[in-house]
Write a protein that holds these residues in place. Structure first.
Motif, mmCIF file in Angstrom:
data_model
loop_
_atom_site.group_PDB
_atom_site.id
_atom_site.type_symbol
_atom_site.label_atom_id
_atom_site.label_comp_id
_atom_site.label_asym_id
_atom_site.label_seq_id
_atom_site.Cartn_x
_atom_site.Cartn_y
_atom_site.Cartn_z
ATOM 1 N N PHE A 67 9.257 5.324 5.277
ATOM 2 C CA PHE A 67 8.135 4.391 5.203
ATOM 3 C C PHE A 67 7.788 4.120 3.747
ATOM 4 C CE2 PHE A 67 3.481 3.929 4.810
ATOM 5 C CZ PHE A 67 3.307 2.767 5.526
ATOM 6 N N GLU A 68 7.548 2.857 3.415
ATOM 7 C CA GLU A 68 7.181 2.501 2.045
ATOM 8 C C GLU A 68 5.731 2.045 1.948
ATOM 9 O OE1 GLU A 68 7.350 2.148 -1.924
ATOM 10 O OE2 GLU A 68 8.965 2.934 -0.669
ATOM 11 N N GLY A 69 5.306 1.055 2.730
ATOM 12 C CA GLY A 69 3.916 0.631 2.656
ATOM 13 C C GLY A 69 3.699 -0.761 3.206
ATOM 14 N N LEU A 70 2.467 -1.241 3.071
ATOM 15 C CA LEU A 70 2.091 -2.564 3.563
ATOM 16 C C LEU A 70 2.825 -3.634 2.776
ATOM 17 C CD1 LEU A 70 0.028 -3.741 5.664
ATOM 18 C CD2 LEU A 70 -1.471 -4.150 3.697
ATOM 19 N N GLU A 71 3.374 -4.593 3.467
ATOM 20 C CA GLU A 71 4.094 -5.679 2.808
ATOM 21 C C GLU A 71 3.416 -6.993 3.190
ATOM 22 O OE1 GLU A 71 7.655 -6.777 0.389
ATOM 23 O OE2 GLU A 71 6.229 -5.146 0.549
ATOM 24 N N LEU A 95 -14.409 -14.992 11.870
ATOM 25 C CA LEU A 95 -13.753 -14.665 10.607
ATOM 26 C C LEU A 95 -14.780 -14.404 9.515
ATOM 27 C CD1 LEU A 95 -10.811 -17.250 10.575
ATOM 28 C CD2 LEU A 95 -10.656 -14.777 10.912
ATOM 29 N N GLY A 96 -15.904 -15.082 9.589
ATOM 30 C CA GLY A 96 -16.961 -14.849 8.617
ATOM 31 C C GLY A 96 -17.454 -13.416 8.646
ATOM 32 N N ASP A 97 -17.487 -12.822 9.838
ATOM 33 C CA ASP A 97 -17.888 -11.418 9.957
ATOM 34 C C ASP A 97 -16.904 -10.530 9.195
ATOM 35 O OD1 ASP A 97 -19.990 -12.149 11.599
ATOM 36 O OD2 ASP A 97 -18.890 -11.755 13.455
ATOM 37 N N ALA A 98 -15.629 -10.825 9.320
ATOM 38 C CA ALA A 98 -14.601 -10.034 8.637
ATOM 39 C C ALA A 98 -14.667 -10.245 7.131
ATOM 40 C CB ALA A 98 -13.216 -10.396 9.164
ATOM 41 N N PHE A 99 -14.875 -11.501 6.700
ATOM 42 C CA PHE A 99 -14.980 -11.782 5.273
ATOM 43 C C PHE A 99 -16.141 -11.023 4.641
ATOM 44 C CE2 PHE A 99 -13.156 -16.293 6.129
ATOM 45 C CZ PHE A 99 -11.859 -15.773 6.159
ATOM 46 N N ALA A 100 -17.224 -10.849 5.407
ATOM 47 C CA ALA A 100 -18.455 -10.264 4.865
ATOM 48 C C ALA A 100 -18.498 -8.744 4.942
ATOM 49 C CB ALA A 100 -19.666 -10.844 5.596
ATOM 50 N N LEU A 101 -17.463 -8.123 5.503
ATOM 51 C CA LEU A 101 -17.477 -6.670 5.625
ATOM 52 C C LEU A 101 -17.627 -5.989 4.266
ATOM 53 C CD1 LEU A 101 -14.699 -5.737 8.228
ATOM 54 C CD2 LEU A 101 -17.120 -5.117 8.325
ATOM 55 N N PRO A 102 -18.497 -4.980 4.168
ATOM 56 C CA PRO A 102 -18.621 -4.241 2.912
ATOM 57 C C PRO A 102 -17.523 -3.178 2.803
ATOM 58 C CG PRO A 102 -20.144 -3.353 4.512
ATOM 59 C CD PRO A 102 -19.492 -4.546 5.166
ATOM 60 N N GLY A 103 -17.271 -2.727 1.598
ATOM 61 C CA GLY A 103 -16.355 -1.607 1.390
ATOM 62 C C GLY A 103 -14.892 -1.951 1.454
ATOM 63 N N LYS A 104 -14.536 -3.229 1.425
ATOM 64 C CA LYS A 104 -13.124 -3.605 1.492
ATOM 65 C C LYS A 104 -12.450 -3.411 0.142
ATOM 66 C CE LYS A 104 -13.894 -7.747 2.957
ATOM 67 N NZ LYS A 104 -13.674 -9.133 3.411
ATOM 68 N N ASP A 105 -11.155 -3.110 0.185
ATOM 69 C CA ASP A 105 -10.357 -3.019 -1.030
ATOM 70 C C ASP A 105 -9.978 -4.431 -1.443
ATOM 71 O OD1 ASP A 105 -8.454 -2.720 -3.011
ATOM 72 O OD2 ASP A 105 -7.489 -1.002 -2.062
ATOM 73 N N GLU A 106 -10.531 -4.902 -2.534
ATOM 74 C CA GLU A 106 -10.312 -6.284 -2.952
ATOM 75 C C GLU A 106 -8.868 -6.549 -3.369
ATOM 76 O OE1 GLU A 106 -13.097 -7.243 -5.959
ATOM 77 O OE2 GLU A 106 -14.856 -7.105 -4.631
ATOM 78 N N ASN A 107 -8.117 -5.496 -3.660
ATOM 79 C CA ASN A 107 -6.728 -5.668 -4.063
ATOM 80 C C ASN A 107 -5.774 -5.759 -2.872
ATOM 81 O OD1 ASN A 107 -7.173 -5.609 -6.892
ATOM 82 N ND2 ASN A 107 -7.409 -3.376 -6.787
ATOM 83 N N ILE A 108 -6.313 -5.572 -1.672
ATOM 84 C CA ILE A 108 -5.469 -5.635 -0.483
ATOM 85 C C ILE A 108 -6.086 -6.613 0.503
ATOM 86 C CG2 ILE A 108 -4.328 -4.304 1.350
ATOM 87 C CD1 ILE A 108 -4.710 -1.828 -0.376
ATOM 88 N N VAL A 160 0.866 -1.159 0.000
ATOM 89 C CA VAL A 160 0.000 0.000 0.000
ATOM 90 C C VAL A 160 0.911 1.219 0.000
ATOM 91 C CG1 VAL A 160 -1.811 1.222 1.224
ATOM 92 C CG2 VAL A 160 -1.708 -1.259 1.332
ATOM 93 N N SER A 161 0.645 2.172 -0.883
ATOM 94 C CA SER A 161 1.552 3.308 -0.987
ATOM 95 C C SER A 161 1.491 4.169 0.257
ATOM 96 C CB SER A 161 1.175 4.167 -2.200
ATOM 97 O OG SER A 161 -0.051 4.830 -1.967
ATOM 98 N N SER A 162 2.531 4.969 0.433
ATOM 99 C CA SER A 162 2.587 5.833 1.595
ATOM 100 C C SER A 162 1.496 6.890 1.560
ATOM 101 C CB SER A 162 3.972 6.490 1.689
ATOM 102 O OG SER A 162 4.280 7.155 0.482
ATOM 103 N N GLY A 219 -11.311 1.866 3.585
ATOM 104 C CA GLY A 219 -11.067 3.294 3.663
ATOM 105 C C GLY A 219 -9.590 3.643 3.702
ATOM 106 N N GLY A 220 -8.736 2.790 3.112
ATOM 107 C CA GLY A 220 -7.311 3.056 3.092
ATOM 108 C C GLY A 220 -6.581 2.642 4.355
ATOM 109 N N VAL A 221 -7.291 2.061 5.296
ATOM 110 C CA VAL A 221 -6.679 1.641 6.559
ATOM 111 C C VAL A 221 -6.609 0.114 6.598
ATOM 112 C CG1 VAL A 221 -6.856 1.686 9.074
ATOM 113 C CG2 VAL A 221 -7.571 3.672 7.734
ATOM 114 N N PRO A 222 -5.424 -0.471 6.798
ATOM 115 C CA PRO A 222 -5.298 -1.923 6.848
ATOM 116 C C PRO A 222 -5.570 -2.469 8.247
ATOM 117 C CG PRO A 222 -3.119 -0.950 6.939
ATOM 118 C CD PRO A 222 -4.099 0.199 6.831
ATOM 119 N N TYR A 223 -6.237 -3.613 8.293
ATOM 120 C CA TYR A 223 -6.560 -4.275 9.548
ATOM 121 C C TYR A 223 -6.105 -5.732 9.487
ATOM 122 C CZ TYR A 223 -9.628 -0.255 10.277
ATOM 123 O OH TYR A 223 -10.111 1.011 10.422
#
Length: 228
Positions: free
Chosen positions: A218-222, A62-75, A29-31, A92-96
């Motif tokens: 800082f570079e990003g999410l790895e 985990l099913g709750d997390a899988f079903a969350l709306p609005g996730k970035d499918e590329n991350i 994920v970019s800075s 929303g640009g925030v990784p969890y």
């Protein structure tokens, strides 16, 4: 040491591999998307997104997390150890990152799955009911620039002894290297040179052992699914 049972689902970053360049793998994920500033601003366990506010504590399985709306499918990243399942996602640009204990019977079934077009679906069905044990806003783990500045002058060996890991890119001409700490990658510039005849067989751990850090950012999410 973990054994991954699923491919990390991230966008592939195609880096031009000119002479002297090293490896390139999944795109972090970019800075701009995950910044130190956003890390400082995120002080609770929720984030505002187009679908509303997400409360990590409300995710019970985990099913709750899988079903969350609005996730970035590329991350998205998924990984398993013998006794743990780890899932990384971004909203929303925030990784969890969430994790669940993996019972022996479910682990056995996961490791027996075939890697075909139904693998992801079958994997998610097997683990969806597992109770989430840990919930993390990964932005809170970004090292501030002040800590990165404090690394200037340290050798590669000192960094590796302190838990830093080789990342997914290096350039032997400029000695710019991505090193990982926690779930993120940081771009570092080291002193010295790598002889051209050694570039093709360059080993980050050996090659940087006596080299000193000149700067770090800082570079990003790895590999955020990495767990000890």
């Amino acid at each position: 040491m973990k054994k991954k049972t699923a491919m990390i689902l991230v966008t592939v970053l195609m880096l031009g591999l000119s002479a002297g360049c090293g490896k390139a793998a999944s795109e972090p994920v970019s800075s701009q998307e995950v910044s130190s500033e956003s890390a400082a601003q995120e002080t609770d366990s929720s984030v505002s997104a187009s679908e509303g506010e997400i409360d990590l504590e409300s995710l019970k399985t985990l099913g709750d997390a899988f079903a969350l709306p609005g996730k970035d499918e590329n991350i998205e990243q998924r990984a398993t150890t013998e006794d743990k399942y780890v899932y990384v996602f971004s909203v929303g640009g925030v990784p969890y990152r969430v994790s669940a204990d993996l019972p022996a019977d479910v682990s056995k079934k996961l490791f027996a799955l075939e890697f075909d077009e139904n693998y992801e679906k079958n994997e998610m069905e097997l683990v969806s009911g597992l109770e989430i044990k840990t919930r993390e806003n990964l932005n809170e783990q970004i090292l501030p620039q002040s800590e990165l500045d404090a690394l200037v002058g340290k050798t590669g060996k000192e960094l590796f002894d302190a838990g830093w890991r080789s990342g997914s890119f290096y350039n032997t001409e400029t000695l710019e290297v991505w090193l990982e700490y926690g779930p993120f990658a940081y771009k570092m510039h080291f002193d010295g040179k790598v002889p051209p005849e050694e570039a093709d067989d360059f080993d980050v751990y050996e090659g940087l052992a006596d080299k000193k850090v000149l700067d770090a950012v800082f570079e990003g999410l790895e590999d955020a699914s990495y767990v000890e």
